[in-house]
Design a protein around this motif. Structure first.
Motif, mmCIF file in Angstrom:
data_model
loop_
_atom_site.group_PDB
_atom_site.id
_atom_site.type_symbol
_atom_site.label_atom_id
_atom_site.label_comp_id
_atom_site.label_asym_id
_atom_site.label_seq_id
_atom_site.Cartn_x
_atom_site.Cartn_y
_atom_site.Cartn_z
ATOM 1 N N SER A 44 2.175 41.861 39.253
ATOM 2 C CA SER A 44 1.092 42.404 38.440
ATOM 3 C C SER A 44 1.588 43.651 37.709
ATOM 4 O O SER A 44 2.274 44.496 38.298
ATOM 5 N N GLY A 45 1.288 43.713 36.400
ATOM 6 C CA GLY A 45 1.667 44.889 35.617
ATOM 7 C C GLY A 45 3.101 44.865 35.116
ATOM 8 O O GLY A 45 3.574 45.828 34.504
ATOM 9 N N SER A 46 3.815 43.738 35.333
ATOM 10 C CA SER A 46 5.236 43.703 34.942
ATOM 11 C C SER A 46 5.430 43.444 33.451
ATOM 12 O O SER A 46 6.541 43.589 32.944
ATOM 13 N N GLY A 47 4.370 43.024 32.754
ATOM 14 C CA GLY A 47 4.473 42.847 31.306
ATOM 15 C C GLY A 47 4.337 41.409 30.826
ATOM 16 O O GLY A 47 4.590 41.125 29.651
ATOM 17 N N LYS A 48 3.882 40.507 31.693
ATOM 18 C CA LYS A 48 3.795 39.082 31.339
ATOM 19 C C LYS A 48 2.838 38.859 30.160
ATOM 20 O O LYS A 48 3.175 38.202 29.181
ATOM 21 N N THR A 49 1.613 39.396 30.301
ATOM 22 C CA THR A 49 0.608 39.188 29.257
ATOM 23 C C THR A 49 1.029 39.874 27.964
ATOM 24 O O THR A 49 0.827 39.338 26.868
ATOM 25 N N THR A 50 1.666 41.039 28.099
ATOM 26 C CA THR A 50 2.130 41.749 26.897
ATOM 27 C C THR A 50 3.157 40.905 26.151
ATOM 28 O O THR A 50 3.084 40.753 24.925
ATOM 29 N N HIS A 204 0.606 33.607 38.094
ATOM 30 C CA HIS A 204 0.903 34.275 39.362
ATOM 31 C C HIS A 204 1.295 33.254 40.421
ATOM 32 O O HIS A 204 1.804 33.592 41.471
HETATM 33 N N1 LIG Z 1 -3.767 47.556 25.625
HETATM 34 C C1 LIG Z 1 -3.111 48.288 26.537
HETATM 35 N N2 LIG Z 1 -3.163 49.621 26.510
HETATM 36 C C2 LIG Z 1 -2.482 50.364 27.401
HETATM 37 N N3 LIG Z 1 -1.740 49.854 28.413
HETATM 38 C C3 LIG Z 1 -1.660 48.519 28.497
HETATM 39 C C4 LIG Z 1 -2.342 47.667 27.567
HETATM 40 N N4 LIG Z 1 -2.066 46.379 27.913
HETATM 41 C C5 LIG Z 1 -1.271 46.442 28.999
HETATM 42 N N5 LIG Z 1 -1.025 47.711 29.343
HETATM 43 C C6 LIG Z 1 -0.194 48.167 30.474
HETATM 44 O O1 LIG Z 1 1.074 47.558 30.348
HETATM 45 C C7 LIG Z 1 1.569 47.134 31.619
HETATM 46 C C8 LIG Z 1 1.849 45.635 31.593
HETATM 47 O O2 LIG Z 1 0.598 44.950 31.474
HETATM 48 P P1 LIG Z 1 0.507 43.368 31.390
HETATM 49 O O3 LIG Z 1 -0.942 43.016 31.273
HETATM 50 O O4 LIG Z 1 1.417 42.863 30.356
HETATM 51 O O5 LIG Z 1 1.070 42.939 32.819
HETATM 52 P P2 LIG Z 1 0.972 41.545 33.589
HETATM 53 O O6 LIG Z 1 2.315 41.298 34.168
HETATM 54 O O7 LIG Z 1 0.406 40.508 32.694
HETATM 55 O O8 LIG Z 1 -0.046 41.915 34.739
HETATM 56 P P3 LIG Z 1 -1.115 40.999 35.532
HETATM 57 O O9 LIG Z 1 -0.303 39.974 36.258
HETATM 58 O O10 LIG Z 1 -1.778 41.956 36.452
HETATM 59 O O11 LIG Z 1 -2.038 40.405 34.513
HETATM 60 C C9 LIG Z 1 0.515 47.540 32.635
HETATM 61 O O12 LIG Z 1 0.894 48.761 33.199
HETATM 62 C C10 LIG Z 1 -0.735 47.698 31.811
HETATM 63 O O13 LIG Z 1 -1.594 48.661 32.359
#
Ligand SMILES: Nc1ncnc2c1ncn2[C@@H]1O[C@H](COP(=O)(O)OP(=O)(O)OP(=O)(O)O)[C@@H](O)[C@H]1O
Length: 233
Positions: A44-50, A204
């Protein structure tokens, strides 16, 4: 690399929240061939969705190189990104985002309305997409008459109705039980194999990597490993 469909090199995404900078991606690189079904896993939070949002043209990279097909996303402005999304992409999310007041077939037609497709063509395309997801017999039912798994299949029909080259899925089975998860994964495999749609799926659920042609692991904003055609354990 030239034959890759998706090519990301040293991608950074830095968010600025109230003057404080935070890097969601820290030099992520990934290459996906046309016709792949690629899983992206990571904590979680590793950047996948980004990463998925950048590939989908929903967000712009802070720096780095990102190409999908012949689109250089890191150089594109908003109108070009909108055109890119409309032409090339389908999105599936954990939430289905369907409209309960209208019928199933009308939900699937909606993206075609925005694209200016004539009414009779729209209906034909929507029926074809619903048949592809196994819901050709429920065209005129309402969304609230469907199970969660069926609702996600409607959302998938809506995502593929304009025949996109690339389907991006973010935790598409996050709200589904095991049986419906399997149905949705079987459907993704069918769309990938039969229709040739390239799929990139964030999950996940390690179990789901068995459906993918390759799995990329992301950690602290970087792709740290890609494993082909085997489950990651
Ligand atoms: N719009 C935004 N503004 C500020 N920070 C963001 C934004 N989107 C994501 N982040 C931050 O960037 C980091 C990566 O987020 P991301 O959603 O890509 O992770 P993830 O791997 O998809 O997490 P998860 O599995 O919990 O969905 C996190 O620390 C998140 O808080």
């Amino acid at each position: 690399m030239a034959s890759m469909f998706i090519e990301a090199r040293d991608l950074w995404k830095i968010y600025n929240i109230d003057g404080v900078e935070s890097a969601a991606l820290r030099g992520a690189s990934i290459a996906v061939e046309r016709g792949e079904f690629r899983c992206i896993i990571g904590p979680s939070g590793s950047g996948k969705t980004t990463l998925l949002s950048l590939i989908g043209g929903l967000e712009k990279p802070t720096k780095g190189y990102l190409r999908v097909g012949n689109h250089l996303l890191h150089e594109m402005r908003d109108p070009e990104l909108t055109r890119y999304r409309n032409e090339m992409l389908g999105f599936v999310f954990q939430m289905f985002y369907l409209i309960p007041r209208i019928s199933i077939v009308e939900n699937v037609e909606l993206p075609l309305v925005a694209r200016g497709v004539p009414r009779h063509v729209r209906r034909e395309m929507a029926i074809k997409a619903l048949e592809a997801v196994g819901l050709g017999n429920k065209l005129h039912q309402r969304i609230n008459q469907l199970s969660g798994g069926e609702q996600q299949r409607v959302a998938i029909a809506r995502a593929i109705v304009h025949e996109p080259q690339l389907l991006l899925a973010d935790e598409p089975t996050g709200n589904l039980d095991t049986e419906n998860t399997e149905k949705v994964m079987d459907l993704f495999m069918k769309l990938n194999k039969d229709e040739g749609i390239t799929i990139v799926m964030v999950t996940h659920n390690m179990e789901l990597t068995k459906y993918c042609t390759a799995t990329s692991k992301i950690r602290d904003g970087k792709v740290v490993e890609t494993i082909r055609e085997t489950s990651v354990t």
